[in-house]
Design an enzyme around this catalytic site. Structure first.
Site, short mmCIF file in Angstrom:
data_model
loop_
_atom_site.label_atom_id
_atom_site.label_comp_id
_atom_site.label_asym_id
_atom_site.label_seq_id
_atom_site.Cartn_x
_atom_site.Cartn_y
_atom_site.Cartn_z
N GLU A 176 -8.92 11.75 13.08
CA GLU A 176 -8.33 10.68 13.54
C GLU A 176 -7.06 10.89 14.75
O GLU A 176 -6.28 11.63 14.57
CB GLU A 176 -7.19 9.97 12.25
CG GLU A 176 -6.51 8.80 12.81
CD GLU A 176 -6.21 8.04 11.33
OE1 GLU A 176 -5.54 7.01 11.54
OE2 GLU A 176 -6.22 8.84 10.38
N LYS A 185 1.13 -1.13 -0.09
CA LYS A 185 0.11 -0.03 -0.01
C LYS A 185 0.96 1.28 0.07
O LYS A 185 2.00 1.34 0.63
CB LYS A 185 -0.67 0.03 1.14
CG LYS A 185 -1.62 1.31 1.27
CD LYS A 185 -2.60 1.16 2.72
CE LYS A 185 -3.24 2.73 2.74
NZ LYS A 185 -4.12 2.60 4.12
#
Length: 402
Positions: free
Chosen positions: A203, A147
């Site tokens: 977050e 990723k």
């Protein structure tokens, strides 16, 4: 140095008390307002890795502040994405804390009906960003990466200076359940132009309260829709998307593995839940645990986690190298962390996303998207556009053509 009575804590710090140059962080748990700079955490210019020894330098700075008569000092500030770049941390002269911001404190956004005219530069241009995603996909296909998170930036210039206080107010008004922050980025005695980092992150990287530790990684997202039916369809699609669930699992596993060596107990849910901001749906997992050793600080935990695959990729070092090669700009503090830590080790560190660096009449906005094998370049471009809406809406800009 000005001291507040007894603990150095003001009973009810309000958003209106913020002034440009202060440290401000509102979270679902509390609001922190730091004013002035008593001591700056020193930088070790001889080291390539600025994270090495940072926890020791912070601990020494806090001890020095206590010897100088500061009651309950905390270190506040920002840490950049690139570990070779120095952190920007200091002990405020005074610290004010209260409960989390309430809707009556922030009220409604104002001054956005007639936003200033901005000249907008895309860095990179959308077509170049798509080419970058294609390069990332090629590295994933070759097995070099699992990723990679690729970002783009908007550079906005106005004829008038940016109203940072109003911008922070607008961000807080649309983000009462998240993390709204402002950090002064000026170097002592060296700045010609005022520079601030400001944003509204959804977050939490990590928090520590006593032995209790919480991390809340987010990965996998969908833009919100003004149509309630379509909005719910998108949320359900996200929760069942194999591509997004895989992307999310990579991040959660990495967070759990990074925390596990420090923990006596750790709890990792089997599946994610959904959280939302005004602009995005996100897959969310709250990882909780109990520290094995009380001397492990929130900053030490944050450094062990940074950067997570949610903002970098996997494997982390390979992804970081590819990001530096593919992206057209220096991330600076974007995808780094903002937060605080006290002498006991308690603290809270937030992932620096949905943010901008502001310098007089200029802003640099940032947004990134996680790229995995199933990703489509045009969809990743659209995701970054959706994420930019947090800052753009706070500025009164409702449409972005690219």
């Amino acid at each position: 140095m000005k001291q507040e009575p007894s603990s150095g804590v003001l009973e009810k710090p309000m958003l209106k008390d913020y002034q440009v140059g202060d440290f401000f962080l509102s979270s679902p748990n509390q609001t922190i307002l730091g004013k002035g700079s008593m001591i700056t955490v020193p930088i070790n210019e001889e080291q390539d890795n600025q994270m090495e020894g940072l926890t020791d330098r912070v601990a020494a700075t806090l001890k020095y502040a206590e010897k100088q008569g500061h009651c309950n000092p905390i270190v506040t500030g920002a840490i950049p994405f690139d570990y070779k770049k120095p952190a920007h941390l200091h002990v405020p002269q005074t610290v004010h804390m209260s409960a989390c911001l309430q809707e009556y404190e922030v009220g409604k956004t104002v001054d956005t009906d007639r936003p200033p005219a901005y000249e907008i530069q895309f860095v990179p241009e959308p077509a170049q960003y798509i080419e970058g995603v294609e390069k990332g996909l090629a590295q994933i296909a070759s097995g070099h990466l699992d990723k990679i998170v690729l970002a783009r930036s908007l550079h906005l210039t106005s004829s008038a200076n940016v109203g940072i206080h109003q911008l922070l107010h607008n961000l807080a008004a649309q983000n009462t359940k998240g993390y709204t922050f402002a950090v002064d980025l000026n170097k002592e005695g060296k700045s010609i132009r005022d520079k601030s980092l400001i944003g509204a992150s959804p977050e939490l990287l990590v928090s520590r309260n006593g032995l209790r530790v919480v991390a809340n990684p987010l990965a996998g997202s969908r833009p919100r829709s003004d149509d309630p039916v379509e909005d719910q369809r998108r949320s359900k699609e996200l929760l069942s998307s194999s591509k997004d669930l895989h992307e999310h699992a990579v991040v959660v596993n990495a967070v759990a593995e990074a925390l596990r060596p420090f923990m006596k107990k750790i709890e990792v849910p089997d599946s994610p839940s959904l959280i939302s901001t005004e602009t995005m749906w996100h897959l969310s997992t709250e990882v909780k645990g109990e520290l094995a050793l009380p001397e492990t600080s929130s900053l030490e935990l944050a450094i062990a986690l940074h950067p997570t695959p949610a903002v970098c990729g996997s494997p982390a070092e390979r992804a970081r190298e590819s990001i530096l090669d593919i992206e057209y700009f220096d991330r600076g503090f974007f995808t780094g962390m903002v937060g605080w830590c006290n002498a006991l080790g308690d603290g809270e560190w937030v992932v620096t996303i949905r943010c901008a660096e502001v310098e007089e009449n200029e802003l640099r906005l940032f947004a990134g998207a996680g790229v995995v094998g199933e990703s489509k370049p045009e969809e990743e471009l659209a995701e970054t556009t959706a994420k930019l809406q947090t800052m753009l809406r706070a500025m009164g800009i409702t449409e972005l053509s690219k």
